[in-house]
Design a protein around this motif. Structure first.
Motif, PDB file in Angstrom:
ATOM      1  N   THR A  89      -5.075   3.075  -9.631  1.00 42.86           N
ATOM      2  CA  THR A  89      -5.586   2.218 -10.263  1.00 42.86           C
ATOM      3  C   THR A  89      -6.651   2.955 -11.271  1.00 42.86           C
ATOM      4  OG1 THR A  89      -7.344   1.885  -8.611  1.00 42.86           O
ATOM      5  CG2 THR A  89      -5.587   0.302  -8.606  1.00 42.86           C
TER       6      THR A  89
ATOM      7  N   VAL B 248      -7.494  -1.100   3.840  1.00 36.24           N
ATOM      8  CA  VAL B 248      -7.915  -1.042   2.643  1.00 36.24           C
ATOM      9  C   VAL B 248      -9.184  -0.304   2.372  1.00 36.24           C
ATOM     10  CG1 VAL B 248      -6.559  -2.886   1.696  1.00 36.24           C
ATOM     11  CG2 VAL B 248      -8.900  -3.146   1.809  1.00 36.24           C
TER      12      VAL B 248
ATOM     13  N   PHE C  98      -9.602  -0.963  -3.987  1.00 35.71           N
ATOM     14  CA  PHE C  98      -8.980  -2.177  -3.178  1.00 35.71           C
ATOM     15  C   PHE C  98     -10.033  -2.908  -2.118  1.00 35.71           C
ATOM     16  CE2 PHE C  98      -5.401   0.247  -4.715  1.00 35.71           C
ATOM     17  CZ  PHE C  98      -4.235  -0.376  -4.517  1.00 35.71           C
TER      18      PHE C  98
ATOM     19  N   VAL D  70      -8.063  -4.514  -7.092  1.00 34.02           N
ATOM     20  CA  VAL D  70      -6.908  -5.209  -6.406  1.00 34.02           C
ATOM     21  C   VAL D  70      -7.733  -5.928  -5.340  1.00 34.02           C
ATOM     22  CG1 VAL D  70      -4.977  -5.072  -5.182  1.00 34.02           C
ATOM     23  CG2 VAL D  70      -5.133  -3.427  -7.010  1.00 34.02           C
TER      24      VAL D  70
ATOM     25  N   LEU E  64       0.985  -1.159  -0.145  1.00 33.27           N
ATOM     26  CA  LEU E  64      -0.034  -0.159   0.026  1.00 33.27           C
ATOM     27  C   LEU E  64       0.802   1.183  -0.029  1.00 33.27           C
ATOM     28  CD1 LEU E  64      -3.062  -1.008   2.318  1.00 33.27           C
ATOM     29  CD2 LEU E  64      -2.809  -1.174  -0.088  1.00 33.27           C
TER      30      LEU E  64
END
Length: 253
Positions: free
Chosen positions: A33, A55, A61, A39, A27
């Motif tokens: 992204t 997350v 995430f 992810v 992280l």
């Protein structure tokens, strides 16, 4: 574009401290992204809550459980129910992994039951399918994986199918250092998509993400993910090395 997914499967590895450090190292890279990229960290049950806290404020995430029970609740000591996962705000769950099928004798029916419980609770299953070496050598891999899809997935409505991620695992390439060629990966992924199109529609098939799950590494991810029907990877060993998994994330289309 379909969702492109980098999913880590830590399996039964790492102590709590080691897992925390690995997650921090990944992280801390602050990998950006795109809207269609996701992810996912498939961590052991004891780490779900902490990993999710790390997350859940990050865009795209998520955390996944590595398994769930096919029973809703009751006297099943040691099992973890879908409702327990939901109560932790876990949004994904891996089911039907080749290791669960091989070592714990999970059947297509049991996996189908898990699938129904997950979808009923609003969680997204990562459904694994794939053939062992003997089937690949016999050249009957298409029939083998089609049977897995038919017996576990094809009772679903097209609407429910939209919430399923498929992960194709060439079992002969897991943990062996062998990797399917890009041609082999594309061929079987395209076949899986064609089977879904035949059962549902081309639109349904074109909308479902199919991940490759056979020894994805930092140095082959980009080539594998470049295949038109490969939508990312379910990553084992390489997901335990921060720099490698970061490169795999970056390799997504």
């Amino acid at each position: 574009m379909r969702q492109q997914i980098a999913a880590a499967n830590w399996k039964m590895n790492l102590t709590y401290v080691e897992g925390q450090q690995l997650l921090k190292d990944i992280l801390d890279e602050n990998v950006e992204t795109s809207e269609h990229q996701v992810v996912i960290f498939g961590v052991p049950f004891p780490y779900l809550m902490t990993a999710n806290e790390k997350v859940n404020t990050l865009k795209n995430f998520y955390v996944a459980a590595q398994n769930c029970s096919n029973k809703k609740s009751g006297a099943y000591t040691g099992e973890v129910s879908v409702d327990m996962l939901k109560s932790l705000n876990i949004q994904y769950c891996i089911i039907g992994h080749s290791e669960r099928r091989e070592y714990f004798n999970e059947t297509n029916l049991e996996i189908s039951e898990k699938l129904d419980l997950l979808l009923g609770a609003g969680l997204k299953p990562i459904f694994c399918c794939g053939e062992p070496l003997s089937i690949r050598e016999a050249g009957t891999q298409n029939e083998y994986v089609e049977k897995q899809l038919k017996e576990s997935l094809f009772h679903l409505s097209a609407e429910d199918l939209k919430n399923v991620v498929i992960a194709y695992e060439p079992i002969w390439a897991i943990g062996t250092g062998k990797t399917a060629t890009t041609e082999q990966a594309q061929e079987i992924h395209a076949y899986l998509r064609s089977v879904i199109a035949k059962q549902y529609s081309q639109e349904a098939a074109d909308g479902i993400s199919i991940l490759y799950g056979g020894s994805v590494k930092a140095n082959n991810a980009k080539e594998l993910f470049s295949c038109p029907d490969v939508d990312g990877g379910l990553v084992g060993g390489a997901s335990l090395v921060a720099v490698d998994f970061v490169e795999i994330i970056k390799a997504l289309k």
